[in-house]
Design a protein around this motif. Structure first.
Motif, short mmCIF file in Angstrom:
data_model
loop_
_atom_site.label_atom_id
_atom_site.label_comp_id
_atom_site.label_asym_id
_atom_site.label_seq_id
_atom_site.Cartn_x
_atom_site.Cartn_y
_atom_site.Cartn_z
N SER A 241 0.86 -1.18 0.00
CA SER A 241 0.00 0.00 0.00
C SER A 241 0.89 1.22 0.00
O SER A 241 1.85 1.30 0.78
CB SER A 241 -0.92 0.01 1.23
N TRP A 242 0.57 2.24 -0.86
CA TRP A 242 1.47 3.37 -1.03
C TRP A 242 0.67 4.64 -1.30
O TRP A 242 -0.53 4.62 -1.56
CB TRP A 242 2.45 3.11 -2.17
N SER A 243 1.37 5.79 -1.31
CA SER A 243 0.75 7.09 -1.60
C SER A 243 1.82 8.05 -2.07
O SER A 243 3.02 7.82 -1.87
CB SER A 243 0.04 7.65 -0.35
N LEU A 244 1.35 9.20 -2.70
CA LEU A 244 2.27 10.26 -3.08
C LEU A 244 2.62 11.09 -1.86
O LEU A 244 2.03 10.93 -0.78
CB LEU A 244 1.63 11.13 -4.16
N SER A 245 3.55 12.00 -2.04
CA SER A 245 3.94 12.87 -0.94
C SER A 245 2.79 13.82 -0.58
O SER A 245 1.83 13.97 -1.35
CB SER A 245 5.17 13.69 -1.32
N GLN A 246 2.85 14.41 0.56
CA GLN A 246 1.78 15.29 1.01
C GLN A 246 1.59 16.48 0.07
O GLN A 246 0.46 16.92 -0.17
CB GLN A 246 2.09 15.79 2.42
N GLN A 247 2.67 17.04 -0.51
CA GLN A 247 2.54 18.19 -1.41
C GLN A 247 1.87 17.81 -2.73
O GLN A 247 1.28 18.66 -3.41
CB GLN A 247 3.92 18.79 -1.72
N GLN A 248 1.92 16.53 -3.10
CA GLN A 248 1.36 16.08 -4.37
C GLN A 248 0.17 15.14 -4.18
O GLN A 248 -0.30 14.53 -5.15
CB GLN A 248 2.45 15.38 -5.20
N ALA A 249 -0.33 15.05 -2.97
CA ALA A 249 -1.44 14.13 -2.69
C ALA A 249 -2.71 14.56 -3.42
O ALA A 249 -3.60 13.71 -3.67
CB ALA A 249 -1.70 14.08 -1.19
N TRP A 250 -2.84 15.80 -3.84
CA TRP A 250 -4.03 16.27 -4.55
C TRP A 250 -4.15 15.63 -5.94
O TRP A 250 -5.23 15.66 -6.54
CB TRP A 250 -4.02 17.80 -4.68
N MET A 251 -3.06 15.02 -6.43
CA MET A 251 -3.11 14.36 -7.74
C MET A 251 -3.33 12.86 -7.60
O MET A 251 -2.85 12.06 -8.38
CB MET A 251 -1.80 14.62 -8.50
N ARG A 252 -4.13 12.48 -6.60
CA ARG A 252 -4.34 11.06 -6.32
C ARG A 252 -5.17 10.35 -7.39
O ARG A 252 -5.20 9.12 -7.42
CB ARG A 252 -5.01 10.90 -4.96
N ASP A 253 -5.85 11.12 -8.27
CA ASP A 253 -6.66 10.50 -9.32
C ASP A 253 -5.86 10.20 -10.58
O ASP A 253 -6.40 9.60 -11.52
CB ASP A 253 -7.85 11.40 -9.68
N LEU A 254 -4.60 10.65 -10.62
CA LEU A 254 -3.78 10.36 -11.79
C LEU A 254 -3.44 8.88 -11.85
O LEU A 254 -3.25 8.22 -10.82
CB LEU A 254 -2.48 11.18 -11.75
N ARG A 255 -3.34 8.36 -13.06
CA ARG A 255 -2.88 6.99 -13.26
C ARG A 255 -1.38 7.06 -13.55
O ARG A 255 -0.96 7.57 -14.58
CB ARG A 255 -3.63 6.32 -14.39
N LEU A 256 -0.61 6.56 -12.61
CA LEU A 256 0.84 6.68 -12.68
C LEU A 256 1.46 5.32 -13.00
O LEU A 256 0.86 4.26 -12.77
CB LEU A 256 1.40 7.21 -11.35
N ASN A 257 2.66 5.35 -13.49
CA ASN A 257 3.47 4.14 -13.66
C ASN A 257 4.31 3.94 -12.40
O ASN A 257 4.89 4.90 -11.87
CB ASN A 257 4.36 4.24 -14.88
N LEU A 258 4.40 2.68 -11.94
CA LEU A 258 5.07 2.36 -10.67
C LEU A 258 6.12 1.29 -10.91
O LEU A 258 5.89 0.32 -11.63
CB LEU A 258 4.04 1.87 -9.65
N GLU A 259 7.29 1.44 -10.30
CA GLU A 259 8.35 0.42 -10.31
C GLU A 259 8.65 0.00 -8.89
O GLU A 259 8.76 0.85 -8.00
CB GLU A 259 9.61 0.94 -10.99
N VAL A 260 8.80 -1.34 -8.69
CA VAL A 260 9.10 -1.91 -7.37
C VAL A 260 10.39 -2.70 -7.48
O VAL A 260 10.57 -3.51 -8.40
CB VAL A 260 7.96 -2.83 -6.90
N ARG A 261 11.30 -2.47 -6.54
CA ARG A 261 12.49 -3.32 -6.45
C ARG A 261 12.53 -3.92 -5.05
O ARG A 261 12.23 -3.26 -4.05
CB ARG A 261 13.76 -2.56 -6.77
N ILE A 262 12.95 -5.20 -4.98
CA ILE A 262 12.93 -5.92 -3.71
C ILE A 262 14.23 -6.69 -3.55
O ILE A 262 14.97 -6.92 -4.51
CB ILE A 262 11.73 -6.89 -3.63
N LYS A 263 14.49 -7.10 -2.31
CA LYS A 263 15.61 -7.98 -1.98
C LYS A 263 15.31 -8.64 -0.65
O LYS A 263 14.52 -8.15 0.16
CB LYS A 263 16.92 -7.21 -1.91
#
Length: 833
Positions: A241-263
């Motif tokens: 579960s994730w979110s944008l930063s507080q200054q950019q939280a108003w753009m929560r309806d945008l469809r963004l591309n996400l990358e995940v790296r794990i180890k």
């Protein structure tokens, strides 16, 4: 510019004769003062007729560009004399073309400055990035091109907003290729056209326009991972579960591309290829599957909108997948030693996960059992570590190793038990540091048909914790291995290479190694062990292992005398002594030691010493050697004398025969002369007579008064003393002799005289050894000669006399024929006065 000023001044001086005449003497014209670099240049020069330099003189006009002269051609002109020149290629970015008059001297009458360069290239690679933090801006930059124009080139940024049909032009200073557009010049979600124009004196060029939505050029702030958790019954999956930063939280309806790296939590490297999730809203979680069961993972994410730049990675968060029973086998390494007293095997077992092993859980433990089935009484060890030590009976052949977590137990790994083999096939082990995290181990091996591989074992020598032991298993054809781990610099590591056979483990070869080395932390103190003559032996203690900081390469002792002459003596790394030779006994010496590793050297403290002129050790040694040598010489002389003089030898070592085991028949002259005392026996040789002395009586003995054997006294213990005091035996005293003969035979004549009529006299020996086995009886035995009145003496020499009466007609002396040596002792009747 300075040259242009000089030319103009000269023209002004030559062309002006009075204050009323202000016109120049000549005028130079060209088609353009700015030309493409390398292009041809043409110019004309017109000289006025009233120019003082040409009035009444023959005039010749020449052209000069820099330090080169160019011939011109005359042309007709109404205003005066003219000349034209053509320069085929102008290869200077800047130059002065002057017109000169050749009179008495060469005079410059006019000139012009010409500059050359290139047209600007069209700007390329326009890129813009939107800043979503306050204040919102759009920053655009471009590439001016590879070619230098050599001319002043100006750029301007042009924008066209399609929704509002607004156009903006932003002029830039010369040489600036970047501009920040304020928030009033663009809309975040409105497409706009952007291009750049470049202009100089030779022309202009315009870049290809780009069309973009400013929000798609925005670089977002790093997002935040709110939570990572495992879903019920979804093994190997994690939900983020994730979110944008507080200054950019108003753009929560945008469809963004996400990358995940794990180890995994114990790994040092992130996954090589991040996992891409397209067109996801910030309020929606994402799933990551195909992960190991029961494993803790660390994750980071980053976002972008369409083709905008990726944001920076978020802070990492951890999560654990659901557990299942461990799977796969474990790699193991066993060290075995025998205990003959208790008939037990002492075992050290180490293990680690193989490449196929999956722990599938967090709280992992290990069980070592003597039985394959999970029977409680067969368990010999249970631990959460990576090793175990235990004892097994000598008849044990194999054990079983299993991994256990909260979800279950892995299939057991069979480990066979082999006693160590007395076989050495590994040699020349060497270690080469690669970096702080790896070492290259190399070795040689002998050919062996039963060899199946090797085990490389290493551990830190300054720590005793067995859990720090690591190992790698290789095949038989491999003779080098790069081992990795957290190797501390300047700390020693013990590295061993063991050969593996079909039926056991052979003898290892072990070396010490360092990932990095430096000079030792200390230098041992030099001590003077001993000194002799002009030599001194110096010793020192071994450097503690934790102070060496590397492998000791050499010990060097530097010493000098009061004259300053410096000498150096080296010692091998395994030795801790040196001998200084050729020292002056009257000089004071100073010495210090230098210890070296491959990483550096360190000098120790200085000591002072001098040589004593009197060497007590040398004197004592000389005396001892001299005394031993003298004693050997004396012993050799004495032994030589004894070996050459048998009589002297018999005097000091007489052989006293044992009467109980002796026989007169064995007293031959040859045996008597050659008899000697056996060095290995304390008792004298009972078979031979060691000494027989013949004494000549000058006076006849009285039968009753002087013959001790005829005395009526029963006490015969002092017979020796009576003989010693006899006037007839003045030269004989048995009591003062170290060794005495058993008997002394005294003749009244020479030893070889057989015609003497005097009877032989036998005197009792001084020896206190009893002559008879039973001395209580005074009856003489057959080996005694008794003279009685009216009776012939009895002669018998072997054993008791039973039939000693001789046969009629036979001379009693015939018995002497059997005794050649005693034949001269034949008894004859002797009258005693």
């Amino acid at each position: 510019m300075l040259l242009l000023v000089i030319v103009m001044l000269l023209a002004f001086v030559n062309g002006v004769r009075n204050e009323d005449d202000v016109q120049p003497c000549a005028k130079v014209q060209t088609a353009s003062t700015v030309v493409p670099l390398g292009s041809p240049v043409s110019a004309t020069c017109v000289i006025r007729d009233n120019c003082p330099l040409v009035i009444g003189q023959a005039v010749h006009i020449e052209w000069r560009l820099g330090d080169r002269l160019f011939p011109g051609s005359l042309v007709a002109n109404e205003s005066g004399m003219g000349s034209e020149v053509v320069i085929p290629s102008f290869n200077h970015t800047r130059g002065f073309l002057t017109c000169c008059v050749q009179a008495s001297t060469l005079q410059v009458v006019g000139g012009v400055e010409i500059r050359a360069g290139y047209r600007p290239e069209a700007p390329q690679n326009i890129s813009c990035q939107t800043n979503l933090t306050t204040p919102n801006t759009l920053t655009c930059s471009w590439d001016p091109g590879q070619q230098e124009t050599h001319l002043l080139t100006k750029y301007s940024l042009h924008t066209e907003i399609w929704d509002t049909n607004e156009n903006f032009t932003y002029e830039l200073p010369a040489g600036v290729h970047r501009y920040i557009i304020p928030r009033t010049g663009f809309g975040l979600f409105s497409d706009m056209k952007i291009y750049v124009k470049a202009v100089n004196e030779l022309g202009e060029a315009t870049s290809a326009p780009i069309i973009l939505e400013p929000v798609s050029a925005a670089k977002f702030d790093p997002p935040t991972i709110l939570k990572i958790q495992a879903e019920s019954k979804r093994y190997g999956c994690l939900k983020l579960s994730w979110s944008l930063s507080q200054q950019q939280a108003w753009m929560r309806d945008l469809r963004l591309n996400l990358e995940v790296r794990i180890k995994t939590a114990d790994s040092s490297y992130w996954s090589e290829q991040p996992i891409l999730v397209n067109r996801v809203r910030p309020a929606r979680s994402v799933d990551q599957c195909r992960l190991r069961h029961g494993t803790q993972y660390l994750a980071q994410i980053r976002v972008r909108y369409q083709q905008s730049p990726w944001s920076e990675w978020s802070s990492r968060q951890s999560g654990v997948t659901l557990e299942t029973a461990p799977a796969g086998r474990l790699d193991s390494w066993m060290k075995v030693s025998g205990d003959q007293l208790h008939k037990q095997l002492n075992i050290q077992l180490f293990w680690k996960p193989s490449k196929q092993f999956r722990a599938n859980g967090q709280n992992l433990s290990y069980i070592v059992s003597g039985k394959k089935l999970p029977v409680t009484n067969g368990k010999v060890c249970s631990t959460k570590g990576n090793y175990c030590t235990f004892q097994l009976p000598e008849r044990a052949k194999k054990i079983y190793l299993s991994a256990v977590n909260a979800a279950g137990k892995s299939s057991p790994t069979e480990v066979r038990i082999h006693l160590p083999k007395d076989r050495a096939v590994v040699s020349d082990v060497s270690v080469i540091p690669q970096d702080d995290r790896s070492l290259l181990v190399q070795w040689k091996n002998l050919v062996s048909s039963t060899l199946i591989g090797f085990v490389v074992d290493w551990r830190p020598l300054l720590k005793t914790d067995l859990s720090l032991t690591q190992f790698e298993i290789t095949d038989r054809n491999q003779t080098r291995l790069v081992i990795t781990g957290s190797f501390e610099p300047y700390k020693p590591y013990g590295i061993s290479v063991y050969p593996r056979f079909k039926d056991g483990i052979g003898l290892p070869q072990t070396v010490n190694a360092y990932s990095r080395q430096k000079a030792p932390s200390m230098v041992p103190k030099i001590q003077i062990k001993k000194s002799w003559q002009s030599h001194v032996e110096l010793t020192w203690d071994e450097i503690p292992l934790d102070q060496r900081n590397g492998i000791i390469q050499s010990y060097k002792v530097f010493y000098c005398d009061k004259k300053g002459t410096i000498n150096v003596v080296s010692a091998e790394p395994g030795e801790r002594r040196v001998v200084l030779k050729g020292l002056n006994t009257e000089s004071l010496y100073e010495a210090f030691m230098m210890v070296s590793t491959s990483g550096g050297s360190m000098n120790g403290s200085t000591i002072q010493f001098n040589m004593d002129p009197f060497d007590a050790v040398t004197v004592v040694t000389t005396l001892i050697v001299s005394g031993v040598g003298l004693s050997l010489v004396l012993i050799i002389i004495v032994m030589t004398c004894f070996s050459n003089h048998k009589r002297l030898k018999g005097r000091f070592w007489p052989a006293v025969p044992d009467p109980a085991n002796s026989s007169i028949k064995r007293w031959t002259s040859e045996s008597t002369q050659d008899s000697h005392l056996d060095w290995d026996n304390e008792e004298p040789n009972p078979m031979y007579l060691s000494h027989l002395s013949f004494l000549e009586l000058p006076v006849k003995l009285s039968k009753e008064d002087d013959d001790p054997w005829l005395s009526n006294k029963e006490d015969t213990s002092d017979l020796g003393e009576s003989i010693c005091g006899s006037p007839f035996l003045s030269g004989y005293c048995g009591s003062n002799s170290d060794s005495v003969p058993y008997a002394t035979v005294i003749f009244s004549g020479p030893c070889d005289s057989l015609t003497s009529k005097d009877p032989h006299v036998y005197l009792r020996s001084e020896s206190t050894q009893p002559l008879l086995e039973n001395e209580e009886s005074v009856t003489p035995k057959c080996y005694q000669n008794m003279a009685t009145d009216g009776m012939q003496s009895e002669q018998c020499f072997f054993g008791p006399c039973h039939n000693c009466v001789p046969e009629e007609g036979n001379d009693p002396r015939i018995l002497w024929d059997d005794f050649p040596f005693l034949h001269s002792l034949t008894l004859n009747d002797t009258q005693i006065d």
